[in-house]
Design an enzyme around this catalytic site. Structure first.
Site, short mmCIF file in Angstrom:
data_model
loop_
_atom_site.label_atom_id
_atom_site.label_comp_id
_atom_site.label_asym_id
_atom_site.label_seq_id
_atom_site.Cartn_x
_atom_site.Cartn_y
_atom_site.Cartn_z
N TYR A 93 -3.32 41.00 -36.50
CA TYR A 93 -2.41 41.61 -35.53
C TYR A 93 -3.15 41.84 -34.21
CZ TYR A 93 0.76 45.03 -33.39
OH TYR A 93 1.60 45.70 -32.53
N ASP A 131 13.43 30.99 -33.11
CA ASP A 131 12.45 31.32 -34.14
C ASP A 131 11.08 30.95 -33.59
OD1 ASP A 131 10.79 31.57 -36.29
OD2 ASP A 131 12.09 30.55 -37.72
N LYS A 157 -2.32 40.38 -30.38
CA LYS A 157 -2.03 41.26 -29.25
C LYS A 157 -3.04 41.07 -28.12
CE LYS A 157 1.29 41.71 -30.34
NZ LYS A 157 2.64 41.72 -29.74
N ASN A 176 9.20 40.04 -25.92
CA ASN A 176 9.15 41.28 -26.69
C ASN A 176 9.05 41.05 -28.19
OD1 ASN A 176 10.04 44.32 -27.15
ND2 ASN A 176 11.45 43.06 -28.35
N SER A 230 2.47 43.62 -25.52
CA SER A 230 1.26 43.62 -26.33
C SER A 230 1.18 44.94 -27.08
CB SER A 230 0.03 43.39 -25.44
OG SER A 230 -1.15 43.36 -26.19
N LYS A 251 22.38 39.10 -35.55
CA LYS A 251 21.85 40.35 -35.00
C LYS A 251 21.92 40.34 -33.47
CE LYS A 251 18.85 41.57 -38.87
NZ LYS A 251 17.47 41.87 -39.31
#
Length: 326
Positions: free
Chosen positions: A190, A84, A194, A113, A162, A61
């Site tokens: 999650y 990874d 963040k 990112n 974030s 990718k």
């Protein structure tokens, strides 16, 4: 120049910052086609950076994005890095590779990112909840392992992508693994990761800002439908998000998502990576291509606390098994 805002696009900012982007070496993680990172590198390629290092878990990718960059901007050099972030051994291998590149002695901007959002519970081989590992511990380790090359820049920057999803949880210092999954909530996990991104940018700014001229920022790109959410069911999973917000008393639990285009969503990436007006606001959290407003925007105090940042830095060193005594 008019102030930037929610409608500002990456295309506009790349045009405004062209002289600042030209000749820079930028390493971006999570640059698969269709992602924010992929769009970011394609956008800034138009301004002629000297080298774009494209880091992704899947090198095929990354190559696809590199091919798209080269087709549009053949003079821009690209390098592919297999990374990874969910495996410490892979993070260390990738950092060793970057540090071995004699033809890339400097990294001017690192954009952390890459990330994952709200998967089912899974522990990594290192023993950590997957969002904590991929979104925070992996980037923490990788950033510090290549810090010498970042600090070799005349104007080094680290950008942490974030989210206003940090509203969903402070960092759980005593139970970051959610009792090995027994009390796991995908949205709370999650939120924890963040929050960690924001606290890491504060620590980097405080530890390396004055002494080494490093600028570090975190940001909320906005709500953009990308491949980050491909695994989620629009009804059941996002109902779970709304329930989490209502349980916590967050206004988002009763409102509608304001969706941005990719071009608008990546604008704050570009702003964080290159805007000179941010020099006096090291460690800031950014939204809509501006500095976040603690009253008008969703910014939780647990994600802007220097004390929490120090606690997380010390814990993160312990969890990755290496100290970085800046």
């Amino acid at each position: 120049m008019a102030p930037y805002g929610a409608e500002t696009t990456a295309t506009q900012l790349v045009n405004d910052y062209a002289d600042l982007i030209k000749g820079k070496v930028v390493l971006t993680t999570g640059i698969s086609p269709g992602s924010l990172g992929g769009y970011f590198v394609q956008a800034i390629a138009k301004a002629g950076p000297s080298c774009l290092i494209l880091a992704a878990r899947n090198p095929d990718k990354a190559q696809q994005t590199a091919n798209e960059v080269s087709a549009a901007q053949p003079t821009v050099k690209t390098r592919i890095l297999q990374l990874d972030l969910g495996l410490f051994k892979n993070v260390r291998r990738a950092a060793d590779e970057v540090n071995s590149w004699d033809d890339v002695p400097v990294i001017d901007v690192l954009v952390n990112n890459a990330g994952i959002m709200a998967p089912e519970y899974k522990a990594t081989d290192d023993g950590f909840e997957s969002q904590l590992a991929t979104n925070h511990l992996g980037p923490f380790l990788f950033t510090n392992l290549i810090m010498e090359k970042i600090l070799a820049s005349k104007s080094p920057r680290v950008v942490m992508v974030s989210s206003d999803g940090h509203r969903l949880n402070p960092f759980r210092f005593d139970d970051y693994n959610f009792d090995d999954g027994k009390s796991y909530n995908k949205w709370y996990a999650y939120g924890q990761s963040k929050t960690a991104n924001m606290l890491m940018s504060i620590s980097l700014a405080e530890k390396l800002g004055i002494k080494h001229n490093l600028l570090a920022f975190s940001l909320h790109p906005g709500v953009i439908w990308t491949n980050l959410a491909n695994h989620l069911d629009m009804e059941t999973d996002f109902d779970g998000l709304r329930v989490a917000d209502r349980t916590l008393g967050n206004r988002e639990g009763w409102g509608e998502f304001k969706v941005k285009t990719l071009d608008q969503g990546v604008a704050t990436h570009v702003y964080a990576a290159f805007d000179l007006g941010l020099n006096a606001h090291n460690g800031a959290y950014l939204i809509d291509s501006r500095i976040g407003n603690p009253i008008a925007d969703t910014i939780k105090s647990w994600a802007t606390s220097s004390l929490e940042a120090k606690r997380l830095w010390s814990l993160s060193e312990k969890l990755v098994g290496q100290e970085f005594p800046y």
